[in-house]
Design a protein around this motif. Structure first.
Motif, PDB file in Angstrom:
ATOM      1  N   THR A   5     -46.649  -6.874  -0.288  1.00  0.00           N
ATOM      2  CA  THR A   5     -46.204  -7.680   0.889  1.00  0.00           C
ATOM      3  C   THR A   5     -47.092  -7.538   1.975  1.00  0.00           C
ATOM      4  OG1 THR A   5     -44.931  -5.846   1.925  1.00  0.00           O
ATOM      5  CG2 THR A   5     -43.786  -6.962   0.279  1.00  0.00           C
ATOM      6  N   ARG A   6     -47.179  -8.452   2.835  1.00  0.00           N
ATOM      7  CA  ARG A   6     -48.242  -8.495   4.171  1.00  0.00           C
ATOM      8  C   ARG A   6     -47.900  -7.113   4.887  1.00  0.00           C
ATOM      9  NH1 ARG A   6     -47.624 -13.538   2.359  1.00  0.00           N
ATOM     10  NH2 ARG A   6     -49.204 -15.068   2.661  1.00  0.00           N
ATOM     11  N   SER A  32     -55.893 -19.254  -0.386  1.00  0.00           N
ATOM     12  CA  SER A  32     -55.002 -20.181  -1.302  1.00  0.00           C
ATOM     13  C   SER A  32     -55.414 -20.704  -2.542  1.00  0.00           C
ATOM     14  CB  SER A  32     -54.543 -21.311  -0.296  1.00  0.00           C
ATOM     15  OG  SER A  32     -55.633 -22.362  -0.201  1.00  0.00           O
ATOM     16  N   LYS A  37     -49.858 -17.766  -0.989  1.00  0.00           N
ATOM     17  CA  LYS A  37     -48.797 -18.674  -0.573  1.00  0.00           C
ATOM     18  C   LYS A  37     -47.914 -18.155   0.877  1.00  0.00           C
ATOM     19  CE  LYS A  37     -48.041 -20.756  -5.032  1.00  0.00           C
ATOM     20  NZ  LYS A  37     -47.068 -20.913  -6.041  1.00  0.00           N
ATOM     21  N   ARG A  39     -45.206 -16.928   3.426  1.00  0.00           N
ATOM     22  CA  ARG A  39     -44.142 -16.018   3.016  1.00  0.00           C
ATOM     23  C   ARG A  39     -43.929 -15.531   1.599  1.00  0.00           C
ATOM     24  NH1 ARG A  39     -43.709 -20.451   6.484  1.00  0.00           N
ATOM     25  NH2 ARG A  39     -42.736 -21.637   4.962  1.00  0.00           N
ATOM     26  N   HIS A  40     -44.878 -15.277   1.004  1.00  0.00           N
ATOM     27  CA  HIS A  40     -44.692 -14.892  -0.477  1.00  0.00           C
ATOM     28  C   HIS A  40     -45.622 -13.393  -0.575  1.00  0.00           C
ATOM     29  CE1 HIS A  40     -43.354 -18.876  -1.743  1.00  0.00           C
ATOM     30  NE2 HIS A  40     -42.944 -18.203  -2.567  1.00  0.00           N
ATOM     31  N   ILE A  41     -45.500 -12.687  -1.366  1.00  0.00           N
ATOM     32  CA  ILE A  41     -45.903 -11.363  -1.832  1.00  0.00           C
ATOM     33  C   ILE A  41     -47.405 -11.883  -2.108  1.00  0.00           C
ATOM     34  CG2 ILE A  41     -46.278  -9.409  -3.345  1.00  0.00           C
ATOM     35  CD1 ILE A  41     -43.026  -9.327  -3.493  1.00  0.00           C
ATOM     36  N   PRO A  43     -50.978 -11.818  -3.861  1.00  0.00           N
ATOM     37  CA  PRO A  43     -51.106 -11.610  -5.511  1.00  0.00           C
ATOM     38  C   PRO A  43     -52.055 -10.464  -5.531  1.00  0.00           C
ATOM     39  CG  PRO A  43     -51.229 -13.946  -4.951  1.00  0.00           C
ATOM     40  CD  PRO A  43     -50.983 -13.321  -3.620  1.00  0.00           C
TER      41      PRO A  43
END
Length: 60
Positions: A5-6, A32, A37, A39-41, A43
Motif C-alpha cells: 500500500t502507499r 501507470s 492505478k 487508490r489501489h495497492i 504492484p
C-alpha cells in the motif's frame, strides 16, 4: 518485491503519504504504464521501481 500500500511504502521510506504522492506526480505516465492505478495497492513492479529510484530500504 511484493505489492504494498502507499502507506506501507511511505512508512518504509520514513515519509508521509503526502510526500510519497508528491514523489509520484512527475512519474505518473511511467508508473501507470507499469500498472499503477489511483487508490489501489502498488504492484510489485512499481514498488521495485520506486525503491530503486528513491533508495528506499524495504527489508524487514
Amino acid at each position: 518485491m511484493k505489492a504494498m500500500t502507499r502507506q506501507e511504502l511511505a512508512d518504509k521510506a520514513g515519509v508521509t503519504t503526502k510526500t510519497l504522492s508528491n514523489w509520484l506526480v512527475p512519474h505518473e505516465k511511467v508508473l501507470s504504464s507499469m500498472g499503477m492505478k489511483p487508490r489501489h495497492i502498488l504492484p510489485p513492479k512499481v514498488v521495485a521501481w520506486l525503491v530503486e529510484r528513491y533508495s528506499i530500504d524495504v527489508e524487514d
